[in-house]
Design a protein around this motif. Structure first.
Motif, PDB file in Angstrom:
ATOM      1  N   ILE A  13       0.926  -1.184  -0.023  1.00 32.28           N
ATOM      2  CA  ILE A  13      -0.008  -0.126   0.208  1.00 32.28           C
ATOM      3  C   ILE A  13       0.681   1.291  -0.013  1.00 32.28           C
ATOM      4  O   ILE A  13       1.900   1.567   0.780  1.00 32.28           O
ATOM      5  N   ARG A  14       0.720   2.231  -0.934  1.00 35.03           N
ATOM      6  CA  ARG A  14       1.436   3.422  -1.058  1.00 35.03           C
ATOM      7  C   ARG A  14       0.801   4.442  -0.243  1.00 35.03           C
ATOM      8  O   ARG A  14      -0.369   4.389  -0.051  1.00 35.03           O
ATOM      9  N   TYR A  15       1.705   5.087   0.374  1.00 40.16           N
ATOM     10  CA  TYR A  15       1.421   6.342   0.996  1.00 40.16           C
ATOM     11  C   TYR A  15       2.415   7.460   1.091  1.00 40.16           C
ATOM     12  O   TYR A  15       3.289   7.375   0.689  1.00 40.16           O
ATOM     13  N   GLY A  16       1.908   8.528   1.562  1.00 37.07           N
ATOM     14  CA  GLY A  16       3.036   9.597   1.371  1.00 37.07           C
ATOM     15  C   GLY A  16       2.504  10.632   2.551  1.00 37.07           C
ATOM     16  O   GLY A  16       1.428  10.528   3.032  1.00 37.07           O
ATOM     17  N   HIS A  17       3.565  11.675   2.815  1.00 38.14           N
ATOM     18  CA  HIS A  17       3.211  12.487   3.728  1.00 38.14           C
ATOM     19  C   HIS A  17       4.129  13.891   3.710  1.00 38.14           C
ATOM     20  O   HIS A  17       5.027  13.755   2.987  1.00 38.14           O
ATOM     21  N   ALA A  18       3.614  14.805   4.112  1.00 38.61           N
ATOM     22  CA  ALA A  18       4.384  16.221   4.187  1.00 38.61           C
ATOM     23  C   ALA A  18       3.957  17.085   5.300  1.00 38.61           C
ATOM     24  O   ALA A  18       3.057  16.997   5.972  1.00 38.61           O
ATOM     25  N   GLU A  19       4.970  17.846   5.797  1.00 38.17           N
ATOM     26  CA  GLU A  19       4.737  18.697   6.901  1.00 38.17           C
ATOM     27  C   GLU A  19       4.417  20.260   6.403  1.00 38.17           C
ATOM     28  O   GLU A  19       5.047  20.581   5.384  1.00 38.17           O
ATOM     29  N   PRO A  20       3.709  21.113   7.093  1.00 37.33           N
ATOM     30  CA  PRO A  20       3.602  22.432   6.727  1.00 37.33           C
ATOM     31  C   PRO A  20       4.644  23.273   6.801  1.00 37.33           C
ATOM     32  O   PRO A  20       5.509  22.824   7.665  1.00 37.33           O
ATOM     33  N   ALA A  21       4.699  24.231   6.024  1.00 34.62           N
ATOM     34  CA  ALA A  21       6.137  25.205   6.224  1.00 34.62           C
ATOM     35  C   ALA A  21       6.231  25.944   7.396  1.00 34.62           C
ATOM     36  O   ALA A  21       7.230  25.843   8.030  1.00 34.62           O
ATOM     37  N   GLY A  22       5.007  26.359   8.166  1.00 41.78           N
ATOM     38  CA  GLY A  22       5.024  27.161   9.384  1.00 41.78           C
ATOM     39  C   GLY A  22       4.891  26.112  10.642  1.00 41.78           C
ATOM     40  O   GLY A  22       4.983  25.112  10.660  1.00 41.78           O
ATOM     41  N   ASP A  23       4.169  26.887  11.557  1.00 45.52           N
ATOM     42  CA  ASP A  23       3.668  26.323  12.569  1.00 45.52           C
ATOM     43  C   ASP A  23       2.558  25.182  12.305  1.00 45.52           C
ATOM     44  O   ASP A  23       1.577  25.644  11.467  1.00 45.52           O
ATOM     45  N   LYS A  24       2.697  24.222  13.147  1.00 48.25           N
ATOM     46  CA  LYS A  24       1.637  22.943  12.638  1.00 48.25           C
ATOM     47  C   LYS A  24       0.351  23.160  13.588  1.00 48.25           C
ATOM     48  O   LYS A  24       0.729  23.081  14.981  1.00 48.25           O
ATOM     49  N   LYS A  25      -0.697  23.024  13.108  1.00 50.08           N
ATOM     50  CA  LYS A  25      -1.948  23.079  13.747  1.00 50.08           C
ATOM     51  C   LYS A  25      -2.476  21.726  14.250  1.00 50.08           C
ATOM     52  O   LYS A  25      -3.545  21.697  14.988  1.00 50.08           O
ATOM     53  N   GLY A  26      -2.158  20.696  13.440  1.00 51.19           N
ATOM     54  CA  GLY A  26      -2.869  19.363  13.580  1.00 51.19           C
ATOM     55  C   GLY A  26      -2.127  18.526  12.321  1.00 51.19           C
ATOM     56  O   GLY A  26      -1.513  19.077  11.576  1.00 51.19           O
ATOM     57  N   THR A  27      -2.887  17.473  12.188  1.00 51.64           N
ATOM     58  CA  THR A  27      -2.586  16.451  11.132  1.00 51.64           C
ATOM     59  C   THR A  27      -3.781  15.994  10.504  1.00 51.64           C
ATOM     60  O   THR A  27      -4.788  15.747  11.190  1.00 51.64           O
ATOM     61  N   VAL A  28      -3.766  15.755   9.417  1.00 51.84           N
ATOM     62  CA  VAL A  28      -4.871  15.243   8.444  1.00 51.84           C
ATOM     63  C   VAL A  28      -4.663  13.943   7.813  1.00 51.84           C
ATOM     64  O   VAL A  28      -3.518  13.972   7.054  1.00 51.84           O
ATOM     65  N   VAL A  29      -5.309  12.818   7.971  1.00 52.89           N
ATOM     66  CA  VAL A  29      -5.095  11.949   7.386  1.00 52.89           C
ATOM     67  C   VAL A  29      -6.140  11.884   6.183  1.00 52.89           C
ATOM     68  O   VAL A  29      -7.290  11.873   6.273  1.00 52.89           O
ATOM     69  N   ILE A  30      -5.702  11.484   4.748  1.00 50.43           N
ATOM     70  CA  ILE A  30      -6.660  11.531   3.821  1.00 50.43           C
ATOM     71  C   ILE A  30      -6.711  10.334   3.187  1.00 50.43           C
ATOM     72  O   ILE A  30      -5.773   9.651   2.920  1.00 50.43           O
ATOM     73  N   THR A  31      -7.881   9.675   2.735  1.00 49.46           N
ATOM     74  CA  THR A  31      -8.154   8.547   2.155  1.00 49.46           C
ATOM     75  C   THR A  31      -8.974   8.723   1.031  1.00 49.46           C
ATOM     76  O   THR A  31      -9.677   9.835   0.902  1.00 49.46           O
ATOM     77  N   THR A  32      -8.774   7.993  -0.081  1.00 47.32           N
ATOM     78  CA  THR A  32      -9.538   8.236  -1.327  1.00 47.32           C
ATOM     79  C   THR A  32     -10.772   7.393  -1.512  1.00 47.32           C
ATOM     80  O   THR A  32     -11.012   6.721  -0.757  1.00 47.32           O
TER      81      THR A  32
END
Length: 161
Positions: free
Chosen positions: A26-45
């Motif tokens: 199963i392929r997955y990916g991730h990235a962090e925001p450039a500035g301060d982080k407010k939380g995390t979002v998990v996206i499914t299709t």
């Protein structure tokens, strides 16, 4: 004029894969925001979707300060396809288990910040069934047009089952 970059892979995007309990990669990916982080979002299709179709959505979440983690469904996008000739297909229960493994074993997030689940269509069906059993795994869920019932025209519901 808005930048066309929002349709391309975000800067800092990292990709990997994990093996599902049915043995699929199963392929997955991730990235962090450039500035301060407010939380995390998990996206499914949704069914037959793939990560590349979500670049604009990923950019929006990142721009708003949210880390993004996203997986492709088994058999779609960059995830492993069924062998030829096709074997037994992926069940909804298999997709639920893939989401469980992804959320509980792969996604890294700050537990002091909110964790969102964002999905649509068939991904919404999987999300609803997952959340029924794992209510505390996400703080919020965004389900755009979740598939909750099919009413095929000219085809019996028994056949669709």
């Amino acid at each position: 004029m808005a930048s066309l970059n929002r349709f391309f892979e975000p800067d800092g995007w990292q990709e990997d894969s994990f093996t599902s309990t049915t043995g699929k990669k199963i392929r997955y990916g991730h990235a962090e925001p450039a500035g301060d982080k407010k939380g995390t979002v998990v996206i499914t299709t949704g069914y037959a979707d793939f990560r590349e179709a979500y670049h604009e959505t990923i950019h929006e979440y990142l721009a708003r300060g949210y880390a993004v983690w996203m997986l492709d469904c088994a058999g779609h996008g960059g995830s492993e396809k069924n062998a030829s000739p096709p074997k037994k297909g992926q069940t909804v229960e298999d997709h639920i288990e893939d989401l469980r493994k992804f959320r509980q074993e792969i996604v890294q997030f700050d537990k002091s910040q909110p964790l969102f689940l964002s999905t649509h269509s068939m991904g919404g069906q999987v999300a609803l069934r997952y959340l029924e059993q794992n209510q505390s795994d996400f703080n919020f869920a965004i389900l755009a047009t979740p598939l909750v019932e099919m009413r095929p025209m000219g085809t019996s519901k028994d056949l669709m089952k």
